[in-house]
Design a protein around this motif. Structure first.
Motif, PDB file in Angstrom:
ATOM      1  N   LYS A 140      25.947  67.790  22.446  1.00  0.00           N
ATOM      2  CA  LYS A 140      25.799  68.515  23.544  1.00  0.00           C
ATOM      3  C   LYS A 140      24.347  68.718  23.878  1.00  0.00           C
ATOM      4  O   LYS A 140      23.680  69.343  23.045  1.00  0.00           O
ATOM      5  N   GLY A 200      24.332  81.429  20.895  1.00  0.00           N
ATOM      6  CA  GLY A 200      25.184  81.070  19.416  1.00  0.00           C
ATOM      7  C   GLY A 200      24.853  82.130  18.385  1.00  0.00           C
ATOM      8  O   GLY A 200      23.913  82.608  18.281  1.00  0.00           O
ATOM      9  N   GLN A 249      24.362  71.302  20.477  1.00  0.00           N
ATOM     10  CA  GLN A 249      25.162  70.815  19.503  1.00  0.00           C
ATOM     11  C   GLN A 249      24.879  69.610  19.003  1.00  0.00           C
ATOM     12  O   GLN A 249      24.923  68.738  19.785  1.00  0.00           O
ATOM     13  N   GLN A 278      26.075  83.484   8.041  1.00  0.00           N
ATOM     14  CA  GLN A 278      25.980  82.971   6.802  1.00  0.00           C
ATOM     15  C   GLN A 278      25.774  84.065   5.720  1.00  0.00           C
ATOM     16  O   GLN A 278      25.705  85.189   5.996  1.00  0.00           O
ATOM     17  N   ILE A 310      30.238  76.267  21.757  1.00  0.00           N
ATOM     18  CA  ILE A 310      29.523  75.531  20.890  1.00  0.00           C
ATOM     19  C   ILE A 310      30.304  75.662  19.500  1.00  0.00           C
ATOM     20  O   ILE A 310      30.679  76.764  18.694  1.00  0.00           O
ATOM     21  N   GLU A 311      31.211  74.564  19.352  1.00  0.00           N
ATOM     22  CA  GLU A 311      32.092  74.547  18.099  1.00  0.00           C
ATOM     23  C   GLU A 311      31.336  74.677  16.767  1.00  0.00           C
ATOM     24  O   GLU A 311      31.862  75.223  15.803  1.00  0.00           O
ATOM     25  N   LYS A 312      30.025  74.313  16.660  1.00  0.00           N
ATOM     26  CA  LYS A 312      29.229  74.575  15.392  1.00  0.00           C
ATOM     27  C   LYS A 312      29.031  75.951  15.113  1.00  0.00           C
ATOM     28  O   LYS A 312      28.639  76.192  13.941  1.00  0.00           O
ATOM     29  N   PHE A 338      23.093  85.712  12.726  1.00  0.00           N
ATOM     30  CA  PHE A 338      22.128  85.434  13.480  1.00  0.00           C
ATOM     31  C   PHE A 338      22.370  85.179  15.213  1.00  0.00           C
ATOM     32  O   PHE A 338      23.318  84.381  15.055  1.00  0.00           O
ATOM     33  N   PHE A 392      21.491  77.106  16.552  1.00  0.00           N
ATOM     34  CA  PHE A 392      23.109  77.325  16.167  1.00  0.00           C
ATOM     35  C   PHE A 392      23.803  75.753  16.465  1.00  0.00           C
ATOM     36  O   PHE A 392      24.901  75.655  16.375  1.00  0.00           O
ATOM     37  N   SER A 393      22.879  74.829  16.564  1.00  0.00           N
ATOM     38  CA  SER A 393      23.603  73.447  17.097  1.00  0.00           C
ATOM     39  C   SER A 393      24.074  72.910  15.971  1.00  0.00           C
ATOM     40  O   SER A 393      24.783  71.871  16.010  1.00  0.00           O
ATOM     41  N   VAL A 394      23.764  73.260  14.404  1.00  0.00           N
ATOM     42  CA  VAL A 394      23.971  72.471  13.339  1.00  0.00           C
ATOM     43  C   VAL A 394      24.934  73.433  12.405  1.00  0.00           C
ATOM     44  O   VAL A 394      24.999  74.615  12.407  1.00  0.00           O
ATOM     45  N   GLU A 395      25.605  72.948  11.585  1.00  0.00           N
ATOM     46  CA  GLU A 395      26.407  73.586  10.605  1.00  0.00           C
ATOM     47  C   GLU A 395      25.387  74.578   9.901  1.00  0.00           C
ATOM     48  O   GLU A 395      25.956  76.022   9.985  1.00  0.00           O
ATOM     49  N   ARG A 424      22.338  77.096   9.895  1.00  0.00           N
ATOM     50  CA  ARG A 424      21.371  77.558  11.096  1.00  0.00           C
ATOM     51  C   ARG A 424      20.002  76.917  10.659  1.00  0.00           C
ATOM     52  O   ARG A 424      19.597  76.969   9.705  1.00  0.00           O
ATOM     53  N   LYS A 437      25.306  82.361  14.491  1.00  0.00           N
ATOM     54  CA  LYS A 437      25.477  81.565  13.091  1.00  0.00           C
ATOM     55  C   LYS A 437      25.689  82.861  12.023  1.00  0.00           C
ATOM     56  O   LYS A 437      25.022  83.676  12.140  1.00  0.00           O
ATOM     57  N   ARG A 461      34.682  79.055   4.269  1.00  0.00           N
ATOM     58  CA  ARG A 461      33.546  77.958   4.076  1.00  0.00           C
ATOM     59  C   ARG A 461      32.807  78.593   3.057  1.00  0.00           C
ATOM     60  O   ARG A 461      32.300  77.619   2.168  1.00  0.00           O
TER      61      ARG A 461
END
Lengths: 243, 259, 243, 259, 259, 243
Positions: F47, D61, F127, D65, D42-44, D136, F80-83, F85, D63, D169
């Motif tokens: 995805k 995934g 994604q 921040q 998952i690139e995001k 997360f 986690f599919s978006v910039e 969370r 994440k 970022r």
């Protein structure tokens, strides 16, 4: 409290206990009127109360099991039981504690005697001081007996932990906060383990040694549970005789 | 069905006693059940009280911490009262968010404290507009034997009277008692077949069509009332309840709450 | 608004009323098409609308009563009804108001005529100006009659309060904010009290005097409720005659 | 009823195989099913891994921040683990808030990461008391073929090992890897009729009365355990499971997680 | 069962009328029911409108207060649209959190306002990144007589056009009107047996398989569309609806919304 | 990303596509074991995975329809599919997307074949990169076929948008963020529109042109959907022949 430099000095813990010593326990059986069985249990600074209702009807109906009772367990902390007020209602921790506590007691309950019914166990933590889940299981086990639920045996629970590289029985709050491992277990008198959780760091050998230590703790508690129940029932019989 | 028969029988029983001037537990109509109040029962709470009122048993814990005042009262502390009817306390209570009975009880207890101005909210201000004391009053009912209202009200005021503002822990000075200036007491009556009874037991409460709670203060004045239940009351009944409630509150206050 | 120095001057309140005067009332009966009965009620700055549905089926089924109707009451404030936008949905206050309002009306409804069914009362506050619960009960009482629900009588509601040490009828918003006591009641025409709440400070004598004052307010409102219903039904009969 | 018959038949089938020393898919009792781990799927996400463990299939995934630290640990980052048993993954999972099974799984995975101190939380601090990295870990189960616990645990650690702190970022420096210092691995065993089996399939899991998950570290020490299920275990069984779990974890770590 | 029979009968009735080129209330296929719009009906709201569209009756209240902008649009105000289908308005609406129909209605009304750029969001900025105007548009449906969408859309724009930014109350200058720059109008059509009808009544709506809402602006351009319902539409039907919707929107705008 | 000066240069979009070109698509049929039918669908950077269960029993019972199946659709974005969370669980957007996606597929499902049962469609976005609802519908349509649900035809979905005053097919994330209009549609192979939404600004002529463009996009996708299903079933048949 800031982390103390040493949690064990000359083999004695900060609260004066030896490594394999449990905290003082106070048990009162049958403290509630409405519940079918109940128990007030003090375990060091922990104050918990357990109530049992049942066997009784299951609502909602689709939760019934056709060949056995459903056992439900609700572990709940009072808002005022901890240093910083806890928001009322279940959280993720209490849901997990409820699950493993229920599973710690289910093996000893003759659930198949009561198809389509529910046995409800409620544990309220009035004051928390490390070890609330073990205190709750100990209280619930007595409350089940007090409610007359047929059981194979009592269940007793106790934690072992590691503090200053030493295995110690029944962690208190500071030992829990600043210790290296915590491992609560629950056990039947014949040595069957019905709850086992572990957090922190233990070597394989420490684990095995710790498990034996925790089992000894459970046996000590089992004695006290039996004594408390006996006291209640002997006083009941006495009462009957006096009448 | 059997529940309905039971309820009918219980009703008849209580009624018949009432006609003879009696109650199921031998009390007079204006008599309370035995009351025990123990304070400081929860060391982790800033104030606490365990109340037993007949078969009713509850614990009130007071937690106090610092917080932000409401924008419209920047120089006043905050009181928040919570009461839950947890399923441990009665076969008829259920898990889940508090329902209307629990909410009503909590709000009447809360108003009893608040409207009587028993706590001096301005003394709960630390820095106006920024930091005040938040006083959480949590009522934990353990056994419902009827008349939770009066037990909760007694427990709340007893817990507050022994509570400390934990100023040291929050780094804002020395611990001091919660600034109290009145001792409101709630007295609840039910009407059964024309007769007024104080401090209803569970059975009496369950067959009574209506309850009236009267909260009165040290000076004998009223600071709160709440009628609850589906039957009406006459003006005469209300005035009678108000009169005996004020007297009874005085008695309870002197016996259990004067230090 | 800052607290005014005086709320009563020369026996006259800030909005020009005498102590025992209620605010202007405007009533429209049968304002909604879908509901079985409805009423729009303006009470000073309060604007409320009540709808009644029923007797109708009860969902979920387990809420049914085998020997009478279930009465349900939902008091709700529109988000825009108050100075600072209210979050949509029920809060603790609206749950309590719904409970006592329902209990204020239940005594006059012949619930036993409709076993296993529901009578649903919905009250929406479109604009709030102190006294929304009394406005809601007044509107609901008319909406019940408009829906043809058999009732022993109407119910009328009105508050009495204390302002500048004077008892006054039907508090407005400023009097509510800066007054010393507020006591809403609901009453049947024959003087039975079906709702009674009190907050603030009243002496025993003030209470008794206030209760009589509030009862007079209720009687005035009862007149207007009857007149509004009469107007609607006479116009209906006229309509039928003209056809 | 038919469900109960099916369940009975399945139980008999697995039992009879077990007595012959066999499992339904031909594995040995201490053998895992085939494992595939793909990272950066998952690139995001700042880190991710897809794990297939036999028929079980999930995506983790990570994440990352910036956020505020907890008041009691002002100089440490925060890890939050979430796992949902979404209805896409099994006919028996339902929509709605996570239930006790999902919560237990998430909390054991979380403790496996946290208690092993596999992430150096102090290196997740940006400005003490003000700004820290919030990590997360979201486990998205796509296909439940049994033993979600071990698959989730493998996925979480694999995703973390390839995750980057997105410092650029958030304008706080250069991207760096998540500061890892250990590789905890969870190994789950079930007991069926006295026999211990590792990595239970869905059928095995459904008939087993109890599961024990053992989380061990690179040094062979233990950092977490969780018994789950309604049957007890003997001390001998537990010690046996601990011993083989530590060996199996070593094997899995070397094969799938050493870079 | 009786419900299904009623629904079948209603369907036949509307169908048979339609074949004769008629509607149950005598309207033409492209004709709206009687519309009344009253503004400033709620003094406590910064803007408000009561809309009656045939039997449909609703009130839109606009509340405006200051708040923090979203991080990604620091110099723009915020619009939040809410619509509830409260049980007062229809026997089929239920209490509880808004369901998909209510959410869809609210979101289409919201996009109609937002995507048409009818409000100049940059003029709702008070201090970039810190303080902006938050505009809450609350649609309160009182009576569902069909086509809530168009009534809500008309009400929202009418309420906004009469709303004021309460700058004085919030101490940020003089009150000014909400900065409007377009007047989007939603027109909803249903397809019944091949025939397109505008402004469906409750009966028409209940038997129609599909609805199409077209939102158009003062320049005749489109700023929103939403197909809703389980039957498909052909390209020809869609293009036809778009064409008549733009004309009808012009008519409605001139008649009800030009000041 | 800051808004680029131009989104189209010399008729070519920033990602190298021509205005009427869709993003690369990758389809895998039958990727899940537990579901009755499933499909993994990549659409540019999107995805998604779709699973279908059913026809199966409906819970709760009162949601059953006596003369047809109930179709349910749950669109869900992974945290986690978006910039930034996303909080887990449904939000207002996902509830609307679920509704219109369900309605996009219902017209082709022979629901009347399965009274009192449910057909459950679950779409998980792993994604997101603009176009998740169209990707989800495309995946769900294949998963329905894979589950053997009787259908009149497949459904294909694609968006058209306006960017730099030019109509373009299948917006990517930047075009979606900085473009002037977005219009997702879903369509059966014979040209029936089952989903239509539009946001932004389009003239009446642009709309009509855009609709035709989107329909062409749907037809391209329909080809790929058919090919993917064919591949799966030919490999299945091959497998059977080899046995």
């Amino acid at each position: 409290m800031v982390k103390p430099e040493k949690l064990i000095e000359n083999g004695i813990r900060l609260d004066g206990r030896k490594p394999d010593e449990i905290r003082p326990i106070k048990i009162k059986v049958g403290v509630l009127n409405r519940a079918d069985g109940s128990c007030y249990f003090e375990f060091g600074g922990n104050k918990v109360i357990a109530a049992v209702y049942g066997p009784r009807e299951v609502h909602p109906r689709h939760m019934q099991k056709s060949n056995s009772a459903v056992v439900r367990y609700r572990y709940n902390m009072a808002s005022f039981s901890v240093e910083d007020r806890k928001r009322p209602g279940p959280d993720r921790r209490s849901i997990e504690v409820s699950k493993v506590s229920r599973e710690a007691l289910e093996p000893v309950i003759f659930q198949e005697y009561f198809p389509r019914s529910a046995i409800d166990i409620f544990v309220e933590v009035l004051q928390a001081d490390a070890g609330t889940r073990t205190a709750g299981i100990n209280a619930a086990s007595i409350a089940l007996a007090d409610a007359g639920i047929p059981m194979k045996s009592l269940v007793s629970a106790c934690a072992v932990g590691k503090v200053d590289d030493t295995l110690v029985l029944d962690l208190n709050k500071d030992e829990d906060n600043y210790g290296q491992a915590d491992m609560p277990i629950a056990m039947t008198p014949d040595g069957n383990i019905t709850l086992l959780q572990m957090d922190g760091h233990l070597t394989r050998e420490e684990f095995k040694e710790g498990l034996e230590m925790a089992k000894k703790g459970c046996l000590m508690i089992a004695e006290m549970q039996r004594a408390a129940l006996l006291e209640k029932y002997s006083s009941l019989i006495e009462g009957e005789v006096n009448e | 069905m059997s529940n309905e028969i039971m309820s009918e029988l219980r009703k008849d029983y209580i009624y018949n006693l009432m006609i003879k001037g009696e109650r199921e537990d031998g009390r007079k109509f204006d008599e309370y059940r035995e009351i025990t109040i123990d304070t400081n029962v929860i060391e982790k709470a800033e104030g606490s009280a365990r109340v037993k009122l007949g078969d009713t048993h509850l614990v009130v814990g007071v937690k106090i911490q610092t917080g932000t005042p409401f924008p419209d009262t920047p120089d006043q502390g905050v009181i928040i009262t919570n009461l839950e009817l947890i399923p441990l306390a009665s076969p008829v209570f259920e898990s889940g968010p508090p329902r209307e009975d629990a909410i009503e009880l909590a709000r009447v207890v809360d108003r009893g404290i608040r409207e009587s101005e028993s706590i001096d909210l301005s003394k709960l201000c630390i820095t106006p507009g920024e930091k005040v004391w938040m006083v959480f009053i949590d009522v934990h009912v353990l056994d419902d034997g009827g008349n939770i209202m009066d037990a909760a009200s007694l427990g709340a005021i007893a817990a507050l009277m022994t509570a400390k503002l934990p100023a040291q822990r929050f780094g804002v000075g020395e611990d001091t008692p919660v600034p109290m200036r009145d001792v409101p007491v709630a007295v609840t009556a039910v009407e059964i077949g024309g007769t007024i009874m104080l401090d209803p037991s569970l059975n009496e409460q369950s067959i009574a069509g209506t309850k009236l709670t009267v909260i009165s203060n040290q000076d004998g004045g009223l600071s709160g009332m709440q009628k609850s239940g589906v039957l009406p009351l006459t003006t005469e009944q209300i005035n009678y309840i108000v009169d005996i409630s004020i007297e009874k509150a005085k008695e309870l206050r002197e016996k259990f709450l004067e230090i």
